[in-house]
Design an enzyme around this catalytic site. Sequence first.
Site, PDB file in Angstrom:
ATOM      1  N   ARG A  12     -10.755  -1.545  -1.049  1.00  0.00           N
ATOM      2  CA  ARG A  12     -11.413  -0.729   0.268  1.00  0.00           C
ATOM      3  C   ARG A  12     -12.922  -1.753  -0.056  1.00  0.00           C
ATOM      4  O   ARG A  12     -13.592  -0.935   0.849  1.00  0.00           O
ATOM      5  CB  ARG A  12     -11.583   0.556  -1.081  1.00  0.00           C
ATOM      6  CG  ARG A  12     -10.959   0.880  -0.439  1.00  0.00           C
ATOM      7  CD  ARG A  12      -9.554   1.165   0.396  1.00  0.00           C
ATOM      8  NE  ARG A  12      -8.518   0.558   0.551  1.00  0.00           N
ATOM      9  CZ  ARG A  12      -7.516   0.320   1.359  1.00  0.00           C
ATOM     10  NH1 ARG A  12      -7.564   0.658   3.096  1.00  0.00           N
ATOM     11  NH2 ARG A  12      -7.492  -0.685   1.391  1.00  0.00           N
TER      12      ARG A  12
ATOM     13  N   GLN B  90       0.888  -1.450   0.079  1.00  0.00           N
ATOM     14  CA  GLN B  90      -0.005   0.035   0.104  1.00  0.00           C
ATOM     15  C   GLN B  90       1.397   1.274  -0.294  1.00  0.00           C
ATOM     16  O   GLN B  90       0.072   2.473   0.514  1.00  0.00           O
ATOM     17  CB  GLN B  90      -1.213   0.232   1.376  1.00  0.00           C
ATOM     18  CG  GLN B  90      -2.147  -1.246   1.429  1.00  0.00           C
ATOM     19  CD  GLN B  90      -3.371  -0.681   2.281  1.00  0.00           C
ATOM     20  OE1 GLN B  90      -3.284  -0.017   2.281  1.00  0.00           O
ATOM     21  NE2 GLN B  90      -2.774  -1.832   3.047  1.00  0.00           N
TER      22      GLN B  90
END
Length: 744
Positions: free
Chosen positions: A618, A272
């Site tokens: 997400r 990430q």
Amino acid sequence: MSDPFELADAPPPVSGGGAPIGESHLENLNDSQLAAVEAMEGPLLMLAGAGTGKTRTLTTRLAHILVRGKARPWQVLAVTFTNKAAREMRQKVAALLRQPVEGWWISTFHAIGARILRAHAEGVGLKANFTILDEDDQARLIKQLLAGRGIDGKRWPARVVLAVIQRWKDKGLTADKVSEAEAADVADGLGRELYAEYQERLRVLNAADFGDLLLHCLTLFQARPEVLRTYQRQFRYILVDEYQDTNIAQYLWLRLLAQEHRNICCVGDDDQSIYSWRGAEVGNILRFEADFPGATVIRLERNYRSTPRILAAASGLIAHNKGRLGKTLWSNLDEGEKVRVVGVWDSQEEARIVIDEIEALQGKGEALNEIAVLVRAGFQTREFEERLIALAIPYRVIGGPRFYERQEIRDAVAYLRVIVQPDDDLAFERIVNQPKRGLGPATLRTPRELARRQGISLIAATRRLLATDELKPRARNTLAGLLGDFDRWRGLQGSLAHPALVETVLDESGYAGMWRQSQTPDAPGRLENLKELVAAVAEFGGLGDFLEHIGLVMENEESPDQEKMTLMTLHGAKGLEFDTVFLPGWEEGLFPHQRALEQGGAEALEEERRLAYVGLTRARSRAIICFAASRRVHGKWQSAMPSQFIDELPAEQIDFVARPGLYRGGGKFTVSARRRRVQAGQRDASRQSSGLASGLTSGLTSGQRVFHQKFGYGRVIAAVGDKLEIAFDKAGIKKVMASYVKVV
């Protein structure tokens, strides 16, 4: 004399209400989380995947250190990136301990740097009451230095020079350590001298900027080893959140402080790391074991957020990155839906089907707050916003204003308002000096006073004054030229198509040129938005219709407590989660973004893939990826190829949905010949009917020399179906459609 940083006796367990709390804080941790909490001696890297409970694990570890009597609160250093994260960490640890704790060193990197610096300011030539300058003050100071050296402020805006200096500071470089090569292209080769002069001016002013708060600490620690030794001995435990986002200065600062006890725990996710443009160095987390020999690495892989199918799709995608430590997310949740990949003809259809599906989900009782559309580039939001407004679906844009509320759009619309309505004083005042024309408040005071006295518009008053000597010659000539431009543009309305007129106004006014010349980081995005505005105008019968539409859009503000779906960029979505996530625009050149690849090459491609991974993770229950065969980019239709990231998704986790004859499935997508012209410019009937393009690569083999209209000359290195991989002489390795190249 006793050492003030030594614990004479191990303190008793921290208790709440007079009774020991035991180890209730360890309840409900999974095995990996518990191992990370209890591994208290030596360096520890906690590789925490998306949704794996890393915040809970980190705060529990901090509480456990105190409960076990390993350190007192002031002997633990915990650093985060935001004040909000630091505040939440303090609150959660206090809740676990069931009592407030005093003496914390839990804060952001820069806040802790400032705290250390104020205690030892004299070591870097400052006083303890030094001022921390904001960005405006910094830019003003740089502007003075540029003027003093006779450097053109238009060619080298102060904020651009300041951004370069801050980038050097993020790398831990003082002016004397900046190489000649790095400084050669900055401010006519005077970048290093300006940096040194800027730092000297800050010292004289007893001031520091944001970057100094860590850089001065590094200087202090090197110049005053006894100061470094003090903090090394004090901080028995160091905890670092979001370690993948650290820059070089932060990395060096942490390494110095951790040398005494080596009890440093860094929490992060190499998959990430998406902020290299802010100075983040993914290499910091990748080389943790080399920096701290004997380090323990614990992977948090159990995900509590997303369904197994979403996790499998995201894991299969990110596995194509070479620069990663590796982990595989898993979940005990129900298997869930496959990730849907939807192919459509164009970007308008994409917006239509996405928003229609959102409306359908809302009708089934899905909460709008749990639905998000995540785009790669800001200009993509416009078509979605138009559709949302048409269907009266409340929405919010996170990380930036709505499309028509952005500065550059408001400025451009103000030009159009003056063309349509010459008495629009508010619009005229907004752009009379935008771009800069040397027309300040003093110049406009005279026509403004005349307009008020005679009850006429500002433009009418200005016209009357142009025939007098009330205005200074330079201002009079500038205003006469501007009003002449508006008269000419107004006269073009009948003969020039309104999108072309908007382009003419933006070019001839100098407004578009202002952003083209700007070297600020947001300038390219603002230009993209202006081009998207031209595309928006084309959808209306004229400027009047368009401006009326804008007025209605701006009135579409909903109450702040109303449920709204979320529209935002992928970069802004990190740390958030939604039940349903739409991911539009997965096409080569848009995602992965062409500009990123041109500037960063293979490393940028891996970061773009990490960004795709962030987008997928997400989603809790539902993820829908969209791509289009053609997309209107800044008013011009362009053929598009599906993103290579789609090919990299594991086929068993994907449901492919495409318009008949547009794409073929099987996990590898190729654009139908029906959407292209063959090299001779004629359609191939057989390919139209089959929807396949397998014959396009006939005769093209590895090693052949070819020419592409956009990328120039290159050599074929691979051919699969009608997709070629070509090593271009200047553009590097690209994937292109066979129909777009010719053999040379």
